[in-house]
Design a protein around this motif. Structure first.
Motif, PDB file in Angstrom:
ATOM      1  N   VAL A 224      24.731   7.574  81.553  1.00 34.44           N
ATOM      2  CA  VAL A 224      26.086   7.463  82.102  1.00 34.44           C
ATOM      3  C   VAL A 224      27.112   7.928  81.081  1.00 34.44           C
ATOM      4  O   VAL A 224      28.071   8.629  81.406  1.00 34.44           O
ATOM      5  CB  VAL A 224      26.364   6.015  82.552  1.00 34.44           C
ATOM      6  N   GLN A 225      26.913   7.549  79.806  1.00 35.39           N
ATOM      7  CA  GLN A 225      27.842   7.965  78.754  1.00 35.39           C
ATOM      8  C   GLN A 225      27.847   9.480  78.615  1.00 35.39           C
ATOM      9  O   GLN A 225      28.906  10.095  78.403  1.00 35.39           O
ATOM     10  CB  GLN A 225      27.440   7.308  77.426  1.00 35.39           C
ATOM     11  N   SER A 226      26.669  10.115  78.750  1.00 31.31           N
ATOM     12  CA  SER A 226      26.601  11.567  78.603  1.00 31.31           C
ATOM     13  C   SER A 226      27.330  12.298  79.726  1.00 31.31           C
ATOM     14  O   SER A 226      27.684  13.462  79.580  1.00 31.31           O
ATOM     15  CB  SER A 226      25.133  12.007  78.564  1.00 31.31           C
TER      16      SER A 226
ATOM     17  N   ILE B 298      43.198   9.894  87.173  1.00 30.66           N
ATOM     18  CA  ILE B 298      42.316   8.748  87.389  1.00 30.66           C
ATOM     19  C   ILE B 298      41.810   8.256  86.038  1.00 30.66           C
ATOM     20  O   ILE B 298      41.236   9.031  85.248  1.00 30.66           O
ATOM     21  CB  ILE B 298      41.124   9.119  88.297  1.00 30.66           C
ATOM     22  N   GLU B 299      42.026   6.981  85.766  1.00 25.42           N
ATOM     23  CA  GLU B 299      41.569   6.368  84.518  1.00 25.42           C
ATOM     24  C   GLU B 299      40.093   5.988  84.653  1.00 25.42           C
ATOM     25  O   GLU B 299      39.693   5.362  85.635  1.00 25.42           O
ATOM     26  CB  GLU B 299      42.398   5.118  84.208  1.00 25.42           C
ATOM     27  N   ILE B 300      39.313   6.381  83.658  1.00 25.99           N
ATOM     28  CA  ILE B 300      37.880   6.067  83.651  1.00 25.99           C
ATOM     29  C   ILE B 300      37.609   4.986  82.623  1.00 25.99           C
ATOM     30  O   ILE B 300      37.982   5.121  81.445  1.00 25.99           O
ATOM     31  CB  ILE B 300      37.032   7.316  83.330  1.00 25.99           C
ATOM     32  N   VAL B 301      36.970   3.905  83.056  1.00 25.45           N
ATOM     33  CA  VAL B 301      36.582   2.810  82.170  1.00 25.45           C
ATOM     34  C   VAL B 301      35.067   2.678  82.239  1.00 25.45           C
ATOM     35  O   VAL B 301      34.503   2.557  83.334  1.00 25.45           O
ATOM     36  CB  VAL B 301      37.253   1.480  82.565  1.00 25.45           C
ATOM     37  N   MET B 302      34.414   2.719  81.089  1.00 20.95           N
ATOM     38  CA  MET B 302      32.962   2.565  81.035  1.00 20.95           C
ATOM     39  C   MET B 302      32.612   1.303  80.270  1.00 20.95           C
ATOM     40  O   MET B 302      33.015   1.129  79.120  1.00 20.95           O
ATOM     41  CB  MET B 302      32.311   3.787  80.387  1.00 20.95           C
ATOM     42  N   GLN B 303      31.868   0.412  80.922  1.00 19.55           N
ATOM     43  CA  GLN B 303      31.401  -0.826  80.321  1.00 19.55           C
ATOM     44  C   GLN B 303      29.878  -0.734  80.211  1.00 19.55           C
ATOM     45  O   GLN B 303      29.155  -0.991  81.163  1.00 19.55           O
ATOM     46  CB  GLN B 303      31.814  -2.027  81.177  1.00 19.55           C
ATOM     47  N   LEU B 304      29.419  -0.320  79.040  1.00 17.56           N
ATOM     48  CA  LEU B 304      28.005  -0.045  78.832  1.00 17.56           C
ATOM     49  C   LEU B 304      27.388  -1.088  77.923  1.00 17.56           C
ATOM     50  O   LEU B 304      28.047  -1.593  77.005  1.00 17.56           O
ATOM     51  CB  LEU B 304      27.827   1.356  78.224  1.00 17.56           C
ATOM     52  N   PRO B 305      26.104  -1.422  78.131  1.00 14.25           N
ATOM     53  CA  PRO B 305      25.464  -2.476  77.336  1.00 14.25           C
ATOM     54  C   PRO B 305      25.101  -1.969  75.942  1.00 14.25           C
ATOM     55  O   PRO B 305      24.910  -0.766  75.714  1.00 14.25           O
ATOM     56  CB  PRO B 305      24.214  -2.808  78.147  1.00 14.25           C
ATOM     57  N   ALA B 306      24.995  -2.910  75.022  1.00 15.80           N
ATOM     58  CA  ALA B 306      24.589  -2.568  73.665  1.00 15.80           C
ATOM     59  C   ALA B 306      23.096  -2.290  73.590  1.00 15.80           C
ATOM     60  O   ALA B 306      22.647  -1.452  72.810  1.00 15.80           O
ATOM     61  CB  ALA B 306      24.977  -3.688  72.695  1.00 15.80           C
ATOM     62  N   GLU B 307      22.304  -3.007  74.399  1.00 15.76           N
ATOM     63  CA  GLU B 307      20.867  -2.830  74.380  1.00 15.76           C
ATOM     64  C   GLU B 307      20.459  -1.770  75.398  1.00 15.76           C
ATOM     65  O   GLU B 307      21.164  -1.539  76.375  1.00 15.76           O
ATOM     66  CB  GLU B 307      20.169  -4.145  74.728  1.00 15.76           C
ATOM     67  N   PRO B 308      19.312  -1.102  75.151  1.00 19.15           N
ATOM     68  CA  PRO B 308      18.869  -0.080  76.106  1.00 19.15           C
ATOM     69  C   PRO B 308      18.512  -0.706  77.467  1.00 19.15           C
ATOM     70  O   PRO B 308      17.918  -1.776  77.529  1.00 19.15           O
ATOM     71  CB  PRO B 308      17.629   0.524  75.428  1.00 19.15           C
ATOM     72  N   CYS B 309      18.891  -0.042  78.524  1.00 19.62           N
ATOM     73  CA  CYS B 309      18.503  -0.422  79.893  1.00 19.62           C
ATOM     74  C   CYS B 309      17.689   0.735  80.458  1.00 19.62           C
ATOM     75  O   CYS B 309      18.233   1.694  81.010  1.00 19.62           O
ATOM     76  CB  CYS B 309      19.730  -0.710  80.760  1.00 19.62           C
ATOM     77  N   LEU B 310      16.368   0.643  80.305  1.00 18.09           N
ATOM     78  CA  LEU B 310      15.485   1.740  80.667  1.00 18.09           C
ATOM     79  C   LEU B 310      15.013   1.603  82.112  1.00 18.09           C
ATOM     80  O   LEU B 310      14.714   0.507  82.577  1.00 18.09           O
ATOM     81  CB  LEU B 310      14.279   1.786  79.734  1.00 18.09           C
ATOM     82  N   VAL B 311      14.943   2.733  82.810  1.00 16.63           N
ATOM     83  CA  VAL B 311      14.377   2.794  84.155  1.00 16.63           C
ATOM     84  C   VAL B 311      13.434   3.994  84.213  1.00 16.63           C
ATOM     85  O   VAL B 311      13.518   4.906  83.386  1.00 16.63           O
ATOM     86  CB  VAL B 311      15.462   2.933  85.248  1.00 16.63           C
ATOM     87  N   ASN B 312      12.549   3.969  85.188  1.00 16.67           N
ATOM     88  CA  ASN B 312      11.636   5.089  85.426  1.00 16.67           C
ATOM     89  C   ASN B 312      12.005   5.700  86.766  1.00 16.67           C
ATOM     90  O   ASN B 312      11.589   5.228  87.821  1.00 16.67           O
ATOM     91  CB  ASN B 312      10.183   4.608  85.423  1.00 16.67           C
TER      92      ASN B 312
END
Length: 717
Positions: free
Chosen positions: A415-417, A430-444
């Motif tokens: 998402v950050q990329s 449009i203002e963009i706000v990203m609330q991303l976790p500090a730990e990895p959230c991996l999916v397959n």
């Protein structure tokens, strides 16, 4: 005058005779019609009732079967000593199971000697052997799947109602018998259900095994009943073993009944329902009695009532026929409307793309074309093909029929990329706000489809805010899931690590409650014509479902909307794999030999010409049978097989399987635009090239498959 009088008298005599003969004839006809109608009505009632009993029994046994399978998974691979050590915990689990299912009396786990390791009744269980029970010894010698036993009496110190066992074999990893998992089912549960639905006089129900042993019976009997398969009833059932309707004298009481029976799916169980023939005759006699009450004193009135009744019946049947025709017409109209909406949307978008391609081809054919314009038209054609492929991808994703390419990646990092792309897409207002976790959230999951889903949700938010507002992208790990994922998250081995939730919240106009149920439908859009295809959110829905997740929406008019995408989380110790860029150049063939299997001659020639120009040696066949014959004769002259999946006769997957079975070491690369088999079962270990493909992409995949083979063969030497 006299002649006229005689004629009048003769007419009166005929009328008098007719006043006696006509009511008798009418009564006989009415009695015959009523008898047939009463029996037909009874047959329909019996068949509907046995359908209800069959569905009830099927759901009960399937529920028990699933519960036994879950218990088997819980104790799979656990030695008996470990199960005994966990006996209190397992006892509570079995007790919860038996308490939650009213049809169960108890649940048991036995060792190989027939002694209870755990049961739902007492903890710890007494040291008794149940090896002589049919639900146990039936599994000792071989695996027979689910076994349903005969009715039994509880063995002291256990007490209570009679039961019959439903059991499954416990096996070790090498297939040895190590015990049984069993559920004690109450016949009275079925009999109580039959008593509730069998309110008509003379109602009859029975449930028994295929060998004639009765498990439940209504009306209830004080003695154990067994049906002889070689007797009259058994012989009639044997002529139509799956289901049927027969008239028999039941062996238990000698009462003649009209009975419908049906086998319960793959289980060795029959359910039957019926009525006593005397009760059916009583219905008919009651109907005839009503005719007699009114027919004897007033035959003319009876005739009139019968005529009115016939006319009324004909009218009702005509109304029913008109109603059925109207319902069929409505269903047909709905189907045509849905089909028209789908084809219209697809045709609109594809016609736009084809127009660009056709115009570009026409312009390319003009003489004295400059290099700059030629390159522009070629780029337009390539872009249109890419957009067409994306549209097809979205349609397949919504239908959950696309062959996805899952990979492990960090959702937050992905998402950050996309931040810069989203900023360009949404615009400066449009203002963009990203609330991303500090730990990895991996999916397959398929990373490309995930990015497309995120962009589609962002585009929807932008349009809802009319280009001005605030969008919040939030990524977090969660164990709180919507109702549609509760069962998945509770299943062993599924979503063991919870879910990753990606929410996109906007400050737009919101969605009316009446439209919330339709926003994921394909081609449904509230935008003006030409401003949207209606496929964006449907792609999000299809991607979520096909990836084992879900997408939900919460919205209030005037207060914006929040879309939440749930994807199963994978263990944090798995690292995402880097993928080679799709823009890599073509790989020269250097004499590499490729066997192309393609039934579309134009597409086959395209691939063959492109690869030949890159230095590949091409052998072309149009079916899998001829390809297999070429490989059998001389497999060493081919470095790789490139085969279409969907072909008449043997498919590409069948060809790959046949190559492996014959021990031929040539790698197989598959290609397809859509295959339901691939979407359900995967590629069988073969590399896959999605149509439409470029020669550059194809050369890279073929070269990689051949290189892996050379490395493997070198290691083997």
């Amino acid at each position: 005058m006299q002649r006229a009088q005689r004629n009048s008298l003769r007419l009166l005599q005929w009328m008098m005779a007719a006043s006696l003969a006509l009511p008798i004839g009418l009564f006989a006809v009415a009695a015959a019609i009523s008898y047939t109608s009463t029996n037909d009505t009874a047959d329909r009632e019996i068949e509907r009732t046995v359908d209800v009993a069959h569905e009830h029994a099927l759901k009960v046994f399937e529920t028990i079967d699933r519960s036994l399978a879950e218990l088997n998974e819980v104790v799979r691979g656990l030695p008996d000593d470990v199960i005994r050590d966990r006996e209190p915990t397992l006892h509570r689990r079995l007790k919860r199971l038996s308490d939650s299912l009213p049809q169960l009396k108890s649940a048991w786990i036995f060792d190989a000697n027939g002694k209870a390791l755990v049961n739902s009744l007492v903890s710890p269980p007494p040291d008794l052997s149940f090896a002589d029970r049919d639900y146990f010894y039936a599994h000792v010698d071989q695996s027979i799947g689910t076994f349903i036993g005969t009715a039994l009496t509880p063995r002291p110190p256990y007490q209570g109602a009679r039961f019959f066992g439903v059991s499954r074999r416990r096996e070790s990893e090498d297939g040895r018998f190590i015990g049984v998992i069993q559920a004690s089912v109450l016949p009275e549960y079925f009999e109580s259900f039959y008593a509730r639905i069998g309110t008509d006089p003379g109602s009859f129900f029975a449930m028994g095994r295929t060998d004639g042993a009765m498990l439940a019976h209504f009306p209830r009997l004080d003695h154990e009943l067994r049906l002889d398969p070689t007797g009259p009833v058994g012989q009639k059932i044997a002529t139509r073993p799956e289901h049927g309707l027969i008239t028999v004298a039941w062996p238990s009481d000698g009462i003649e009944r009209r009975i419908a029976y049906r086998r319960v799916a793959e289980y060795p169980i029959y359910v039957s329902a019926g009525l006593e023939t005397s009760a059916i005759r009583a219905r008919w006699l009651a109907t005839i009695g009503q005719h007699l009450v009114f027919g004897i004193p007033a035959t003319a009135l009876l005739f009139l009532l019968l005529a009115l009744a016939l006319r009324r019946t004909q009218h009702l049947q005509a109304e029913a026929a008109k109603r059925r025709e109207a319902e069929e017409a409505l269903k047909h109209s709905q189907r045509l409307e849905a089909l028209g909406q789908l084809t219209g949307g697809v045709a609109h978008d594809f016609n736009n793309l084809l127009t660009v391609i056709r115009a570009s081809v026409d312009l390319l054919n003009r003489p004295q074309l400059t290099e700059e314009r030629r390159q522009r038209y070629i780029t337009a054609i390539a872009d249109s093909v890419a957009r067409a492929a994306k549209l097809t991808s979205q349609l397949l994703a919504f239908a959950r029929r696309q062959t996805l390419k899952p990979e492990v990646f960090d959702v937050g990092a992905r998402v950050q990329s996309l931040h810069d792309m989203l900023a360009t897409l949404l615009g400066p207002a449009i203002e963009i706000v990203m609330q991303l976790p500090a730990e990895p959230c991996l999916v397959n999951a398929d990373a490309s489809q995930f990015e497309t889903a995120l962009i589609n949700m962002a585009t929807n938010a932008r349009d809802a805010m009319r280009g001005q507002g605030r969008v919040v992208f939030r990524v977090e790990a969660t164990t709180t899931v919507p109702d549609a994922l509760v069962q998945l998250s509770a299943s062993p081995g599924m979503a063991d690590h919870g879910f990753v939730r990606v929410t996109v919240s906007d400050t737009g106009v919101g969605i009316p409650a009446a439209r919330l149920g339709r926003i994921f439908e394909p081609f449904f859009t509230t935008k003006p014509v030409g401003h949207g295809t209606g496929l964006g959110l449907s792609q999000v829905f299809g991607f979520a479902r096909q990836s084992g997740g879900e997408v939900t929406v919460a919205s209030e008019v005037g207060h914006g909307s929040t879309f939440s995408l749930y994807l199963p989380r994978v263990p944090p110790d798995l690292l995402p794999q880097r993928q080679a860029p799709n823009t890599a150049p073509a790989v020269a063939g250097s004499g590499m030999s490729v066997l192309i299997v393609e039934d579309n001659i134009e597409l086959a020639n395209f691939a063959a010409d492109g690869l030949t120009q890159l230095g590949y040696s091409i052998t072309l066949v149009d079916n899998a049978t001829d390809a297999l014959a070429e490989l059998v004769v001389d497999a060493d002259r081919f470095d790789v097989v490139f085969s279409d999946v969907v072909m008449p006769g043997m498919t590409g997957l069948d060809l790959a399987q046949a190559i492996r079975e014959r021990g031929i070491g040539v790698p197989v690369v598959l290609t397809t635009g859509y295959s339901q088999v691939l979407s359900q079962e995967g590629t069988g270990g073969c590399d896959l090239v999605q149509k439409p493909y470029s020669i550059e992409e194809l050369s890279r995949v073929l070269h990689r498959a051949a290189r892996i083979r050379r490395v493997r063969d070198g290691a083997a030497e």
